[in-house]
Design a protein around this motif. Structure first.
Motif, PDB file in Angstrom:
ATOM      1  N   THR A 295       0.764  -1.179   0.018  1.00 19.54           N
ATOM      2  CA  THR A 295      -0.051  -0.097  -0.092  1.00 19.54           C
ATOM      3  C   THR A 295       0.793   1.329   0.157  1.00 19.54           C
ATOM      4  OG1 THR A 295      -1.861  -1.154   1.003  1.00 19.54           O
ATOM      5  CG2 THR A 295      -1.742   1.336   1.201  1.00 19.54           C
ATOM      6  N   TYR A 296       1.785   1.308   0.857  1.00 27.21           N
ATOM      7  CA  TYR A 296       2.847   2.665   0.994  1.00 27.21           C
ATOM      8  C   TYR A 296       4.166   2.552   0.366  1.00 27.21           C
ATOM      9  CZ  TYR A 296      -0.872   3.250   4.613  1.00 27.21           C
ATOM     10  OH  TYR A 296      -1.952   3.398   5.132  1.00 27.21           O
ATOM     11  N   GLY A 297       4.537   1.385  -0.152  1.00 29.53           N
ATOM     12  CA  GLY A 297       5.800   1.027  -0.816  1.00 29.53           C
ATOM     13  C   GLY A 297       6.855   1.068   0.010  1.00 29.53           C
ATOM     14  N   ILE A 298       6.767   1.059   1.356  1.00 31.21           N
ATOM     15  CA  ILE A 298       7.752   0.958   2.197  1.00 31.21           C
ATOM     16  C   ILE A 298       7.384   0.073   3.500  1.00 31.21           C
ATOM     17  CG2 ILE A 298       6.885   3.017   3.688  1.00 31.21           C
ATOM     18  CD1 ILE A 298       9.607   3.919   4.460  1.00 31.21           C
ATOM     19  N   ALA A 299       8.348  -0.547   4.156  1.00 29.42           N
ATOM     20  CA  ALA A 299       8.172  -1.687   5.069  1.00 29.42           C
ATOM     21  C   ALA A 299       7.702  -0.752   6.512  1.00 29.42           C
ATOM     22  CB  ALA A 299       9.266  -2.240   5.589  1.00 29.42           C
ATOM     23  N   PRO A 300       6.808  -1.460   7.444  1.00 32.53           N
ATOM     24  CA  PRO A 300       6.378  -0.704   8.747  1.00 32.53           C
ATOM     25  C   PRO A 300       7.567  -0.332   9.477  1.00 32.53           C
ATOM     26  CG  PRO A 300       5.118  -2.734   8.265  1.00 32.53           C
ATOM     27  CD  PRO A 300       6.174  -2.821   7.184  1.00 32.53           C
ATOM     28  N   ALA A 301       8.681  -0.998   9.503  1.00 30.72           N
ATOM     29  CA  ALA A 301       9.552  -0.696  10.501  1.00 30.72           C
ATOM     30  C   ALA A 301      10.091   0.645  10.135  1.00 30.72           C
ATOM     31  CB  ALA A 301      10.594  -1.580  10.798  1.00 30.72           C
ATOM     32  N   ARG A 302      10.423   0.725   8.752  1.00 29.10           N
ATOM     33  CA  ARG A 302      11.275   1.846   7.941  1.00 29.10           C
ATOM     34  C   ARG A 302      10.307   2.997   8.234  1.00 29.10           C
ATOM     35  NH1 ARG A 302      12.621   2.962   2.054  1.00 29.10           N
ATOM     36  NH2 ARG A 302      13.838   4.983   2.378  1.00 29.10           N
ATOM     37  N   TRP A 303       8.984   2.809   7.872  1.00 27.31           N
ATOM     38  CA  TRP A 303       8.029   3.806   8.041  1.00 27.31           C
ATOM     39  C   TRP A 303       7.767   4.647   9.314  1.00 27.31           C
ATOM     40  CZ3 TRP A 303       3.692   4.762  10.906  1.00 27.31           C
ATOM     41  CH2 TRP A 303       2.799   5.716  10.750  1.00 27.31           C
ATOM     42  N   LEU A 304       7.812   3.515  10.436  1.00 28.32           N
ATOM     43  CA  LEU A 304       8.220   4.140  11.688  1.00 28.32           C
ATOM     44  C   LEU A 304       8.938   5.166  11.864  1.00 28.32           C
ATOM     45  CD1 LEU A 304       6.673   4.286  14.399  1.00 28.32           C
ATOM     46  CD2 LEU A 304       7.530   1.953  15.030  1.00 28.32           C
ATOM     47  N   ARG A 305      10.522   4.554  11.589  1.00 30.34           N
ATOM     48  CA  ARG A 305      11.691   5.350  11.900  1.00 30.34           C
ATOM     49  C   ARG A 305      11.377   6.763  11.327  1.00 30.34           C
ATOM     50  NH1 ARG A 305      14.214   0.251  10.673  1.00 30.34           N
ATOM     51  NH2 ARG A 305      14.660   1.138   8.510  1.00 30.34           N
ATOM     52  N   ILE A 306      10.831   6.752   9.981  1.00 31.04           N
ATOM     53  CA  ILE A 306      10.737   7.997   9.325  1.00 31.04           C
ATOM     54  C   ILE A 306       9.522   8.862  10.068  1.00 31.04           C
ATOM     55  CG2 ILE A 306      10.413   9.214   7.100  1.00 31.04           C
ATOM     56  CD1 ILE A 306      11.503   6.577   5.877  1.00 31.04           C
TER      57      ILE A 306
END
Length: 288
Positions: free
Chosen positions: A257-268
């Motif tokens: 959906t977002y093109g990015i893994a949850p862990a990386r999204w959370l860091r950003i």
């Protein structure tokens, strides 16, 4: 695309546990894979690596990675590697009756040549042609089959049905999904709550809300998951509380959906939230 594993040079075939009668396989073959035969199902798949060649109708067709194979029921075909490297592929087998529940008596779609690079069919088969080691929720499978039937009809040029749709039913479905998004949702329960069969409901939901019931449900779960993640909840707990089967299930849908893994999204996203708070605090008037 997935490469051919040099450590697995012998022919092999993996078969997922059938869900609601839909069979999924992944296989690797070298040389002659299988002789002329025919199915009473659609055989729909994609080549992952190598060249997949087969005799079909009036000639020989070659499938390469990036294309979608659509073999019509009862059409004889064989299979062999187009090069010495062998070929790897995934395939699903779907009874025509399943598609007819969506098409409502229209002619079965036929894709000339058995191979297409149409992006509509590539997108429509994405969920159904995932790794066989990954299970498919019956709700997700039903939703994907409806989408695939519509895509096949569109690519084949089958005239669309004349229908005004049932907005009240679609609205009841949306309200039910909103209320139950963090719980296990079954197709039977949704049909009972709305009073419509799954195929008609899927068509109406797309008509009025621009997406499928399953994708709508998944998006609501992802909305909840992001909120929980920003509150500091561990990802495994987030997945369970948001209604996903497990963390891997959530990660797959989140990334898609977002093109990015949850862990990386959370860091950003988590870092961005902290910076916003800091900016707000630093720009307050003296003495505030």
């Amino acid at each position: 695309m997935n490469p051919i594993d040099p450590q697995r040079r012998a022919d092999w075939l993996l078969r997922a546990k059938p869900v609601a009668g839909i069979e999924r396989i992944e296989a690797f073959f070298q040389g002659k894979a299988f002789a002329m035969h025919r199915h009473d199902t659609y055989a729909i798949g994609r080549t992952l690596a190598g060249v997949q060649s087969f005799k079909y109708r009036r000639g020989t067709t070659h499938s390469l990675p990036g294309r979608t194979m659509v073999l019509h029921p009862d059409e004889p075909h064989d299979g062999q590697a187009g090069t010495g490297e062998g070929f790897r592929y995934r395939m699903i087998y779907v009874q025509p009756a399943v598609f007819q529940q969506v098409l409502g008596g229209r002619a079965l779609p036929f894709i000339e040549g058995g191979v297409t690079n149409d992006p509509r069919l590539w997108a429509a088969t994405e969920a159904l042609l995932q790794q066989v080691s990954q299970g498919i929720d019956p709700f997700e499978q039903s939703d994907a089959l409806a989408e695939l039937a519509h895509a096949l009809a569109a690519v084949a040029g089958t005239p669309p049905p004349r229908s005004k749709g049932d907005f009240a039913s679609a609205q009841r479905a949306r309200e039910y999904l909103d209320a139950q998004c963090q719980q296990a949702v079954s197709l039977g329960a949704l049909e009972h709550a709305v009073g419509r069969d799954r195929w008609s409901l899927s068509r109406d939901f797309r008509m009025f809300y621009g997406t499928s019931p399953y994708r709508y449900l998944t998006q609501r779960r992802l909305d909840a998951a992001r909120t929980m993640m920003l509150r500091g909840m561990p990802l495994a707990d987030v997945a369970a509380c948001a209604g996903f089967t497990d963390q891997a299930h959530m990660t797959r849908h989140f990334t898609k959906t977002y093109g990015i893994a949850p862990a990386r999204w959370l860091r950003i996203a988590g870092g961005a939230s902290e910076r916003v708070v800091t900016i707000v605090q630093d720009t307050r008037l003296p003495g505030a």
